[in-house]
Design a protein around this motif. Structure first.
Motif, mmCIF file in Angstrom:
data_model
loop_
_atom_site.group_PDB
_atom_site.id
_atom_site.type_symbol
_atom_site.label_atom_id
_atom_site.label_comp_id
_atom_site.label_asym_id
_atom_site.label_seq_id
_atom_site.Cartn_x
_atom_site.Cartn_y
_atom_site.Cartn_z
ATOM 1 N N PRO A 171 -0.640 -12.184 -36.395
ATOM 2 C CA PRO A 171 -0.001 -12.760 -37.581
ATOM 3 C C PRO A 171 0.644 -14.109 -37.256
ATOM 4 O O PRO A 171 1.037 -14.379 -36.122
ATOM 5 N N ASN A 172 0.760 -14.931 -38.288
ATOM 6 C CA ASN A 172 1.346 -16.259 -38.149
ATOM 7 C C ASN A 172 2.692 -16.266 -37.440
ATOM 8 O O ASN A 172 2.975 -17.159 -36.658
ATOM 9 N N ARG A 173 3.517 -15.259 -37.733
ATOM 10 C CA ARG A 173 4.878 -15.319 -37.188
ATOM 11 C C ARG A 173 4.920 -15.112 -35.676
ATOM 12 O O ARG A 173 5.915 -15.395 -35.038
ATOM 13 N N LEU A 174 3.811 -14.630 -35.082
ATOM 14 C CA LEU A 174 3.740 -14.596 -33.620
ATOM 15 C C LEU A 174 2.842 -15.715 -33.083
ATOM 16 O O LEU A 174 3.034 -16.222 -31.977
ATOM 17 N N MET A 175 1.861 -16.085 -33.894
ATOM 18 C CA MET A 175 0.938 -17.153 -33.509
ATOM 19 C C MET A 175 1.680 -18.478 -33.384
ATOM 20 O O MET A 175 1.495 -19.214 -32.413
ATOM 21 N N LEU A 176 2.529 -18.783 -34.366
ATOM 22 C CA LEU A 176 3.189 -20.090 -34.364
ATOM 23 C C LEU A 176 4.074 -20.314 -33.140
ATOM 24 O O LEU A 176 3.985 -21.361 -32.500
ATOM 25 N N PRO A 177 4.923 -19.330 -32.774
ATOM 26 C CA PRO A 177 5.705 -19.562 -31.546
ATOM 27 C C PRO A 177 4.809 -19.765 -30.324
ATOM 28 O O PRO A 177 5.135 -20.562 -29.446
ATOM 29 N N SER A 178 3.676 -19.066 -30.271
ATOM 30 C CA SER A 178 2.800 -19.216 -29.111
ATOM 31 C C SER A 178 2.176 -20.611 -29.078
ATOM 32 O O SER A 178 2.079 -21.228 -28.017
ATOM 33 N N VAL A 179 1.761 -21.114 -30.257
ATOM 34 C CA VAL A 179 1.223 -22.469 -30.310
ATOM 35 C C VAL A 179 2.304 -23.464 -29.877
ATOM 36 O O VAL A 179 2.058 -24.377 -29.080
ATOM 37 N N PHE A 180 3.512 -23.247 -30.374
ATOM 38 C CA PHE A 180 4.625 -24.118 -29.995
ATOM 39 C C PHE A 180 4.841 -24.070 -28.486
ATOM 40 O O PHE A 180 4.971 -25.102 -27.825
ATOM 41 N N GLY A 181 4.818 -22.859 -27.927
ATOM 42 C CA GLY A 181 5.005 -22.715 -26.485
ATOM 43 C C GLY A 181 3.916 -23.423 -25.690
ATOM 44 O O GLY A 181 4.195 -24.133 -24.720
ATOM 45 N N LEU A 182 2.674 -23.258 -26.122
ATOM 46 C CA LEU A 182 1.568 -23.937 -25.424
ATOM 47 C C LEU A 182 1.724 -25.446 -25.500
ATOM 48 O O LEU A 182 1.450 -26.162 -24.537
ATOM 49 N N ALA A 183 2.171 -25.935 -26.669
ATOM 50 C CA ALA A 183 2.364 -27.379 -26.826
ATOM 51 C C ALA A 183 3.430 -27.883 -25.860
ATOM 52 O O ALA A 183 3.293 -28.941 -25.246
ATOM 53 N N ILE A 184 4.493 -27.076 -25.718
ATOM 54 C CA ILE A 184 5.574 -27.460 -24.808
ATOM 55 C C ILE A 184 5.064 -27.495 -23.355
ATOM 56 O O ILE A 184 5.309 -28.440 -22.613
ATOM 57 N N LEU A 185 4.324 -26.462 -22.983
ATOM 58 C CA LEU A 185 3.778 -26.443 -21.618
ATOM 59 C C LEU A 185 2.845 -27.648 -21.410
ATOM 60 O O LEU A 185 2.893 -28.317 -20.376
ATOM 61 N N GLY A 186 1.978 -27.907 -22.402
ATOM 62 C CA GLY A 186 1.058 -29.034 -22.300
ATOM 63 C C GLY A 186 1.798 -30.331 -22.087
ATOM 64 O O GLY A 186 1.419 -31.159 -21.247
ATOM 65 N N THR A 187 2.893 -30.516 -22.831
ATOM 66 C CA THR A 187 3.684 -31.733 -22.687
ATOM 67 C C THR A 187 4.209 -31.852 -21.264
ATOM 68 O O THR A 187 4.187 -32.918 -20.661
ATOM 69 N N TYR A 188 4.671 -30.718 -20.730
ATOM 70 C CA TYR A 188 5.242 -30.767 -19.392
ATOM 71 C C TYR A 188 4.181 -31.101 -18.346
ATOM 72 O O TYR A 188 4.396 -31.923 -17.458
ATOM 73 N N PHE A 189 3.003 -30.498 -18.470
ATOM 74 C CA PHE A 189 1.958 -30.713 -17.467
ATOM 75 C C PHE A 189 1.430 -32.141 -17.469
ATOM 76 O O PHE A 189 0.853 -32.584 -16.478
ATOM 77 N N LEU A 190 1.603 -32.854 -18.568
ATOM 78 C CA LEU A 190 1.067 -34.216 -18.631
ATOM 79 C C LEU A 190 1.685 -35.103 -17.566
ATOM 80 O O LEU A 190 0.994 -35.719 -16.776
#
Lengths: 326, 159, 495
Positions: free
Chosen positions: C389-408
Motif C-alpha cells: 500500500p501507498n502508506r508503506l511504499m512512500l516512506p520506502s521511496v523516500f528512504g531510497l531517495a535519501i540513501l541515493g543522495t548520500y551515496f552520490l
C-alpha cells in the motif's frame, strides 16, 4: 667535513633504526581507506588503485584496503574528508602538485601543512603532442608557428586552465619569447577523453597533456609526441626528446603521492614509510606504473615534506612569471 | 493570479537577479578569451525576455479562461506540514550521519517518515525502519564495500 | 567481410567459456540491481568490481565489466517505471510513459517492453559495432566544439515539444536549468560563479541530486493527498509480464528508429545516453499520429528511448575499442581497470589483442541474451511489490531517495539541496512549469557553455563559425524547424 657528514648520516640511521625497533610500533586496526579525491578513471584514482593492488597482491599490509572516490572542488572534497580523520592512520589520500596550485591560485585554503605528507610515489611527465600528419617535428617548430600566428594554432588543454599542463605550456612559450596572453587555449573539461579526439579530428593543432594519455596514440603512429618535461630520454619512449634536449630549460615532473590525516603519531608515519619504501621496490608496482607511462619517484615522509616546502616557493615564482598569479 | 502570469513574473525576477550577479563577474582570464561572463549574461537575458513575454501575453489576452495558481497552503495544510517535517528530517539526516552513523541515522529518518505517513502502526513502522537500515547497511556497506560511517555504535556492531 | 566473421569466431571462442558465462551472469545481475537504485549508476558498479577483476585474465575482466554496464542499462529504468524514480540520468525519460503505465495497472507490460526494447537496441547496436566501428569512429572525429554546441541547442529546443502548454514556459524551464548548471567553479577558469558566498556550492550542483529531488521525493509529496489508495491493479493481470501483439506492433518502429540515433550519440566524446534518450523521445512524439497520448502511458514513448539507451552504450564502446579513449564515465573506469590487469587499450587493441577486442564484442552479444533472460522473470516479483500500500511504499521511496543522495557524494550539503529541490519540484508542478526541459538543460548546461566558449575562442569571437561548419548549420536548422513545428502545432490546437 665529509667525515662529519657521514657521521651524521650514521647517527641518524642508528636513531631511526632504533626508533623503529624500540617502539612497540603501530599497525592499522581496521580497513585501510585510500581516498581518491576524484572520479573513478582519473590519475588520482589510478594511483590509489595501483597502490591498493600492490599492497594486497604483495601482502604488505594485514588489513583490507579499499579505494574511496570523493570527487569535487579540484580535490578539496576528498582532502577535507581526510582532514576530519584526525589521528587515524588508516586513512590516506592521493595528492599532487594540485594541492599547492589550488592554494597558490587562491581557490583553496588547504596546504600540505594541514596533513601529514606520507610519500611521493610516482611522476608522470607532461608531453606536447600533435597529430601524426602535422608539419611540426619538434617543439621549436610548433612554438615558431605560434609566434608567427597564434590564432592559427589552437592548443587543447584540460580539465581546467591553471593546472600543471597549462602551466607547462605557458612556461615553454615564455621561454621562447611568446606572450602567453596571445596563445589560443581550447579547454576540455573531459581532459584526455575529449582532447585526443579533438587532436585527431584536427580541431586543435596540438595539446599539452600527461604522457600516459597520448602514449598509445604515439606508439600507434596516430599522434606524435614533440617533447616531454623529463630530465632525460625515457627508456620506454625511445626517440622522443626532452624539452631540455631541444634547448628549452624546463624539467617538470607531475608527481603524485599520498598524504595522511593530521595529528598522526611518529610511529604511524614510520609504519607507512616502511610499507611504501618496500612497495616501490616490488615487481607489481614497477610493472603497473610502466604500463601507465609513469616513472618511479619515491620520497619518504620527511624528504617529501621538505620537498613540498621548496616546491611551494618554486611554484609561486613560476605562477607569477607566467602571469597566472598577480 | 494565473499560473502563466506567476511563472512569467518568477522567470523575469529570477532572470534579473541572475543577470545582475553575472554582470559582477570578472571579465576574463589568461587564455580564456570569452570569459566566464558572456554565457550567463545570455541565459539571464533569455529568462527575462521569456518571462516578460509570458506575462505580457497573459495580461493581453485576458478574456481566456483563468487557470488560477493555488499552492494549497491553506486547503492542503496537512500535506505541507508533512513536507515541512520531512524536509527538516532530511537535512538533519545529512548533518548527523557522520556522528550517529549510517544505521542509527537511517533508522531514525525512516521512523519519522513511516510515523508520518503510516499513522497508527507503531510496531510495523519500527520493524520496517530497522530492517530498512540494517539491510541497506549489509548490502552497501558490507557487500558492495561503500565506505559508510559507523558512528556512535561503532564498537557495538557485530559486523 | 570474411575477416570480420573469422574475427567474430575468434571472439566467440574467447567468450564462450564456462567461467565467462558465469561472470556475465553475475555481472548482469549485479548491474541490474545497482542500476535500479537512484544514485548508484554503472560507473559505480564497474568501480566496485575492480578489486575482483585483479585476479582475472583480461578478457574475463572486460567481459564482466561490460555485463555490469549492460545490466545497469537494463536496470536503470525499472525504478523509473515502478516508482517514478530514475535509477540514473539516462532513465529519466522512462518515467514519462513508464510510470503512467504502472498507474494504469500496466506495469507488467511496461517492464516487459523496456526489457525487450533494451534487448533489441543492444543487439542491433552490437551489429553496428561489429560492422561499422571504423567509419563511425572517423565520422565522430568531425565533431568539434561548434558541431557539439549546435547539437546541444537542437536537443534542448527539442525538449520544449515534450511538454504541453506554452512554449515560453518550456524556454523558461530551460533557462532555469542552464542557470543551475553555471553555479560553482567555472570548469574553464576556476573562478567561482553564483555561489553567493556558500562554499559548498563551489563544487557545482550534482544533477543527480536534483533528479532525486524533483522526481523521487516530489513524487512522494504529490501522493500525500491520497495516502490510502492502493494502486488500481487488476488482481489477474498483476503477475503478467507480457505485451500484446498490438503493443509490440506499436513499439517496433520506435525501437528500430532509436537504435541508430542512440548508437551514434554514444560514439561522440562526452555525450551520453541522457541526450540520446531525450532526443529520441522528442522525435517519437513529433512524428506520432497521436502525440497527445505521450506522457499518459504511450508504449512507444517507453520503447524508443529504452532502445536508444542500450544502443548508446554500444556506441560508447567504439572510442574505447578503436582509440583507447573513454567515451563515457563508465568506459573511463573500464579503461582504468584494464590497465591495472595488464592491457592498455589503444588504437592498436584490435591488432595486438584481437582475442580481447572481439571477445568483448562476442560477450556483449551473449550478455544481452543473458540479461533479457534475467530481466523478464525478475519483473514478476518486482510487479508484486506494487501490492504494497501507498502508506508503506512512500516512506520506502523516500528512504531510497535519501540513501541515493548520500551515496552520490557523501555530502551533508546535498541533503539541503535535495530537500529544497523537492519542494521546488512540487511548487513547479502547481504552476505547470515543465520539469524535463529544466533537468536536461541542467545536465547539458556545462557542455553547452564549454562548447560555446571553445567555438568562440576558435573563431576569434565570431558567431559565424556555427553556420560555416556544415554539420553545425544542419543542427541549427533542425533546432529552428522543431521550434517552428511546435509553434504551429500549438496554434492549431488553440484554433
Amino acid at each position: 667535513m665529509k667525515k662529519l657528514c657521514s657521521l651524521f648520516v650514521l647517527v641518524a640511521l642508528v636513531i631511526s633504526v632504533g626508533t623503529l625497533s624500540a617502539t612497540p610500533g603501530w599497525k592499522p586496526t581496521k580497513t585501510i581507506e585510500l581516498v581518491a579525491p576524484a572520479n573513478p578513471g582519473g590519475g588520482w584514482d589510478m594511483l590509489c588503485r595501483v597502490v591498493q593492488k600492490t599492497l594486497v597482491d604483495e601482502k604488505l599490509v594485514e588489513k583490507n584496503v579499499i579505494v574511496v572516490n570523493k570527487p569535487g572542488g579540484g580535490g578539496a572534497v576528498g582532502w577535507k574528508y581526510l582532514e576530519g580523520k584526525k589521528g587515524q592512520g588508516e586513512f590516506l589520500a592521493a595528492t599532487s602538485t594540485l594541492l599547492m596550485l589550488n592554494n597558490l591560485l587562491g581557490s583553496s585554503d588547504l596546504t600540505y601543512k594541514n596533513f601529514n605528507p606520507i610519500a611521493m610515489l610516482q611522476a608522470e611527465w607532461i608531453a606536447v603532442a600533435v597529430k601524426a600528419d602535422s608539419p611540426h617535428k619538434g617543439i621549436n617548430d610548433l612554438l615558431t608557428a605560434i609566434k608567427a600566428n597564434p590564432s592559427a594554432v589552437p592548443i587543447g588543454v584540460g580539465p581546467t586552465l591553471g593546472n600543471n599542463d597549462h602551466l607547462v605550456f605557458l612556461s615553454l612559450a615564455k621561454n621562447f619569447g611568446i606572450d602567453p596572453k596571445t596563445i589560443k587555449f581550447i579547454v576540455y573539461p573531459g581532459a584526455g577523453g575529449e582532447i585526443v579526439p579533438a587532436v585527431l579530428g584536427d580541431h586543435v593543432k596540438a595539446t599539452v597533456i600527461g604522457l600516459g594519455e597520448v602514449l598509445e596514440q604515439h606508439r600507434a603512429g596516430k599522434m606524435r609526441v614533440l617533447g616531454i618535461t623529463a630530465d632525460k630520454e625515457l627508456e620506454f619512449l625511445p626517440g622522443v626528446k626532452t624539452f631540455k634536449n631541444q634547448g628549452i630549460d624546463l624539467i617538470f615532473p607531475h608527481w603524485r603521492g599520498l598524504i595522511a590525516a593530521p595529528g598522526l603519531k611518529p610511529e604511524q608515519i614510520a609504519y607507512w614509510d616502511d610499507v611504501f619504501s618496500k612497495m616501490v621496490e616490488t615487481k607489481t608496482w614497477k610493472d603497473q606504473i610502466s604500463k601507465l607511462g609513469w616513472t618511479n619517484f619515491y620520497q619518504s615522509s620527511s624528504v617529501h615534506t621538505k620537498y613540498l616546502t621548496e616546491q611551494t616557493e618554486v611554484f609561486n615564482d613560476l605562477l607569477t612569471t607566467v602571469g597566472l598569479k598577480k | 493570479m494565473s499560473k502563466n502570469l506567476f511563472s512569467g513574473l518568477l522567470a523575469a525576477g529570477v532572470g534579473l537577479a541572475y543577470f545582475i550577479t553575472a554582470l559582477l563577474l570578472p571579465e576574463q582570464m589568461m587564455g580564456d578569451r570569452l570569459g566566464p561572463k558572456v554565457f550567463p549574461l545570455i541565459v539571464g537575458a533569455a529568462a527575462i525576455l521569456a518571462g516578460a513575454g509570458l506575462s505580457f501575453f497573459e495580461i493581453w489576452k485576458k478574456s481566456t479562461r483563468k487557470d488560477e495558481v493555488d499552492f494549497g497552503f491553506k486547503t492542503e495544510r496537512d500535506v505541507w506540514v508533512k513536507i515541512a517535517v520531512l524536509t527538516v528530517a532530511g537535512i538533519f539526516y545529512g548533518l548527523s550521519i557522520d556522528f550517529l552513523g549510517f544505521i542509527l541515522a537511517t533508522t531514525a529518518i525512516m521512523l519519522v517518515a513511516t510515523l508520518l505517513i503510516n499513522k497508527g502502526h507503531l510496531k510495523q513502522n519500527i520493524t520496517v525502519s530497522v530492517l530498512f537500515s540494517i539491510v541497506s547497511y549489509l548490502g552497501f556497506g558490507i557487500a558492495l564495500q561503500l565506505s559508510l560511517p559507523r558512528g556512535l555504535i561503532e564498537n557495538l556492531l557485530p559486523f | 567481410m570474411q575477416e570480420i566473421f573469422a574475427n567474430l569466431a575468434l571472439g566467440f571462442e574467447t567468450a564462450f567459456t564456462l567461467t565467462n558465462i558465469i561472470w556475465v551472469f553475475i555481472g548482469g545481475v549485479l548491474g541490474t540491481i545497482i542500476g535500479m537504485l537512484p544514485g548508484l549508476g554503472p560507473a559505480t558498479g564497474v568501480a566496485i568490481l575492480i578489486p575482483i577483476t585483479f585476479g582475472m585474465n583480461p578478457a574475463t575482466a572486460l567481459i564482466t565489466m561490460c555485463a555490469v554496464y549492460y545490466g545497469a542499462m537494463f536496470g536503470g529504468s525499472r525504478a523509473s517505471i515502478m516508482i517514478n524514480t530514475p535509477g540514473d540520468a539516462a532513465s529519466i525519460v522512462s518515467c514519462f510513459d513508464g510510470y503512467p503505465m504502472t498507474k494504469q495497472g500496466r506495469a507488467g507490460a511496461a517492464l516487459a517492453i523496456s526489457a525487450i526494447a533494451s534487448f533489441i537496441g543492444g543487439m542491433i547496436g552490437m551489429i553496428f559495432l561489429i560492422f561499422l566501428t571504423q567509419p563511425i569512429a572517423n565520422a565522430a572525429l568531425k565533431f568539434g566544439p561548434a558541431e557539439m554546441f549546435s547539437l546541444m541547442m537542437f536537443a534542448l529546443v527539442a525538449t520544449i515539444s515534450l511538454s504541453e502548454g506554452s512554449i515560453l514556459k518550456g524556454i523558461i524551464a530551460i533557462t532555469f536549468g542552464l542557470m543551475l548548471s553555471t553555479i560553482g567553479l567555472d570548469a574553464l577558469t576556476g573562478i567561482t560563479r553564483f555561489t553567493y558566498g556558500i562554499r559548498s556550492l563551489e563544487d557545482s550542483i550534482d544533477f543527480l541530486v536534483i533528479i532525486i529531488g524533483v522526481y523521487a521525493i516530489t513524487e512522494v509529496y504529490k501522493n500525500f493527498r491520497d495516502l490510502d489508495t492502493v494502486y488500481n491493479l487488476d488482481a489477474k493481470s498483476i503477475g503478467k509480464v507480457a505485451i500484446t501483439k498490438q503493443e509490440f506492433k506499436q513499439s517496433i518502429g520506435p525501437m528500430l528508429r532509436a537504435t541508430p540515433l542512440g548508437f551514434f550519440v554514444g560514439v561522440l566524446p562526452g555525450m551520453g545516453a541522457t541526450i540520446a534518450t531525450f532526443m529520441d523521445y522528442a522525435m517519437e512524439k513529433s512524428i506520432s499520429k497521436h502525440p497527445e497520448k505521450f506522457g499518459k502511458g504511450a508504449i512507444e514513448g517507453l520503447a524508443g528511448p529504452e532502445s536508444a539507451n542500450n544502443a548508446c552504450s554500444c556506441g560508447a564502446m567504439v572510442p574505447l575499442l578503436t582509440l583507447g579513449i573513454p567515451g563515457s564515465g563508465t568506459t573511463a573506469v573500464m579503461l582504468g581497470a584494464l590497465t591495472l590487469i595488464g592491457v592498455r587499450p589503444g588504437p592498436l587493441l584490435f591488432a595486438q589483442h584481437p582475442d580481447i577486442a572481439w571477445g568483448v564484442i562476442a560477450s556483449m552479444l551473449l550478455g544481452n541474451i543473458i540479461l533479457i533472460l534475467i530481466n523478464l522473470p525478475m519483473a514478476i516479483p518486482l510487479v508484486q511489490l506494487l501490492r504494497i500500500p501507498n502508506r508503506l511504499m512512500l516512506p520506502s521511496v523516500f528512504g531510497l531517495a535519501i540513501l541515493g543522495t548520500y551515496f552520490l557524494n557523501y555530502s551533508s550539503f546535498d541533503f539541503i539541496l535535495v530537500m529544497i529541490t523537492a519542494i521546488l519540484g512540487f511548487l513547479f508542478s502547481k504552476i505547470d512549469l515543465p520539469i524535463p526541459p529544466m533537468v536536461l538543460a541542467l545536465i547539458l548546461g556545462g557542455t553547452t557553455e564549454q562548447t560555446f566558449r571553445n567555438s568562440m575562442v576558435l573563431s576569434d569571437g565570431s558567431l559565424s563559425i556555427l553556420f560555416q561548419k556544415p554539420l553545425s548549420a544542419v543542427f541549427l536548422v533542425l533546432a529552428a524547424v522543431s521550434l517552428l513545428y511546435a509553434l504551429i502545432k500549438r496554434r492549431k490546437k488553440a484554433a
